[in-house]
Design an enzyme around this catalytic site. Structure first.
Site, short mmCIF file in Angstrom:
data_model
loop_
_atom_site.label_atom_id
_atom_site.label_comp_id
_atom_site.label_asym_id
_atom_site.label_seq_id
_atom_site.Cartn_x
_atom_site.Cartn_y
_atom_site.Cartn_z
CG ASP A 1 -1.52 1.22 1.60
OD1 ASP A 1 -2.14 1.79 0.71
OD2 ASP A 1 -1.41 1.67 2.76
CG ASP B 1 -1.15 8.31 2.30
OD1 ASP B 1 -0.45 9.24 1.85
OD2 ASP B 1 -1.73 8.36 3.39
CE LYS C 1 -4.99 -0.47 -1.27
NZ LYS C 1 -3.85 0.18 -0.62
CG ASP D 1 -2.13 2.85 6.22
OD1 ASP D 1 -2.59 2.35 5.18
OD2 ASP D 1 -2.31 4.03 6.56
N1 PLP Z 1 -7.62 8.01 -1.73
C1 PLP Z 1 -7.03 9.22 -1.76
C2 PLP Z 1 -7.63 10.29 -2.55
C3 PLP Z 1 -5.85 9.43 -1.09
O1 PLP Z 1 -5.25 10.63 -1.18
C4 PLP Z 1 -5.28 8.37 -0.35
C5 PLP Z 1 -4.05 8.59 0.35
O2 PLP Z 1 -3.31 9.54 0.09
C6 PLP Z 1 -5.92 7.14 -0.35
C7 PLP Z 1 -7.07 6.99 -1.05
C8 PLP Z 1 -5.33 5.95 0.31
O3 PLP Z 1 -4.27 5.52 -0.50
P1 PLP Z 1 -3.44 4.22 -0.15
O4 PLP Z 1 -4.23 3.05 -0.62
O5 PLP Z 1 -2.14 4.40 -0.89
O6 PLP Z 1 -3.26 4.25 1.32
CA CA Z 2 -2.76 3.34 3.15
#
Ligand code: PLP
Ligand code: CA
EC number: 3.1.3.41
Length: 308
Positions: A24, A26, A227, A255
């Protein structure tokens, strides 16, 4: 109960045990625009050990090309487009491969440029999205707005993801497409994350926008492409025969429990939850055995730090 990665042996065991590492982004690789500690070193270490490294993000605001730029910018080089799977790409692939929407049909987008770019790369025309007629400063709601009164008869799918340029007009047009033609136009959601993490607080996520148009139209999305939906993992498995044959050789690192960990678990992968994002140690330890992550760690960079 989840095992904490808190020693050299446990970190090394993880590196040795898995061939495919799905990350993942963020909360694992970066937080907002900042790379998390020792992440570049961990990715290097895995690549030196001939591991397949893939990135799976629910953030639909960017396309895969945009992500390549982001990896470079934060100091991770050498990532290729086939290593990156975003919910914008997954949604575009869903529309093409599963819905088999003809290319002369259009897609109404409530979302950002990432969705538009991925659809356009597959040859679709998008409407809505970043159209300045819907977002320009000073746009106030008009019940007779040209786009609200003249729904496009060629729209064959509606896709909803996160947009920070949300307004009543866009929500209302989206709702009109969702109820049009006896609610028969397919309704695709990029991802259902309820919140959107910024560096110091949680804001409204795509899932909360989707709930709003869902409630108004009386419809649930026909598909959620990010996901924990398995269509994204199936696409990854299709490109990685070894993972398809032995899902237990894969580790999903994330996370968030209800998206990342469920995604890995449902696909037969082991899971590692890192505490640099959404969840806390208490929440992880409170999980029932059947849904607890295989491992948890303070941060991804511990895999590098603990094995030096
Ligand atoms: N959607 C948006 C618009 C986001 O900005 C983020 C995180 O920055 C997420 C979803 C979650 O992303 P990830 O699946 O990389 O945690
Ligand atoms: Ca994440």
């Amino acid at each position: 109960m989840s095992l904490k990665v808190d020693s050299r042996d446990k970190a090394q065991e993880i590196i040795d045990k898995y061939d495919y590492f799905l990350f993942d982004c963020d909360g694992v690789i970066w937080r907002g625009d900042h790379i998390l500690p020792k992440v570049a070193e961990t990715l290097d270490l895995l690549k030196k050990n001939n591991k397949t490294v893939l990135f799976v993000t629910n953030n639909s605001t960017k396309s895969r090309d945009d992500y390549l730029g982001k990896f470079e910018k934060i100091g991770i080089s050498g990532i290729t487009k086939d290593e990156v799977f975003g919910s914008s790409y997954a949604s575009a692939v869903y529309i093409e491969k599963i819905l088999q929407l003809p290319k002369d049909k259009k897609v109404w987008v409530l979302g950002e440029a990432g969705i538009e770019k991925e659809l356009q790369e597959l040859g679709y025309t998008t409407i809505g999205g970043t159209d300045p007629r819907l977002t320009a400063d000073g746009v106030t709601f008009d019940p007779d707005h040209e786009l609200l009164n003249n729904l496009d008869k060629d729209v064959g799918a509606v896709i909803v993801g996160l947009t920070m340029n949300l307004n009543y007009l866009k929500l209302s047009i989206t709702m009109q497409y969702l109820i049009k033609d006896n609610k028969s136009i397919p309704f695709i959601a990029t991802n259902i994350d309820s919140t959107f993490p910024t560096k110091d607080k949680l804001l409204i996520g795509a899932g909360s926008i989707i709930e709003s148009v869902s409630y108004a139209s009386g419809r649930k999305p026909d598909a959620v492409c990010g996901k924990p939906n398995q269509s994204m993992l199936n696409a990854i498995k299709a490109d990685n025969e070894g993972l398809k044959a032995s899902p237990g050789k894969g580790l999903m690192v994330g996370d968030r429990l209800n998206t990342d960990m469920k995604f890995g678990r449902d696909g037969g992968l082991d899971t590692l939850l890192v505490l640099t994002g959404i969840e806390t140690e208490d929440r992880v330890l409170a999980q029932e055995k059947s849904v607890a992550p295989t491992y948890y760690a303070d941060k991804l960079g511990d895999l590098f730090e603990m094995t030096q």
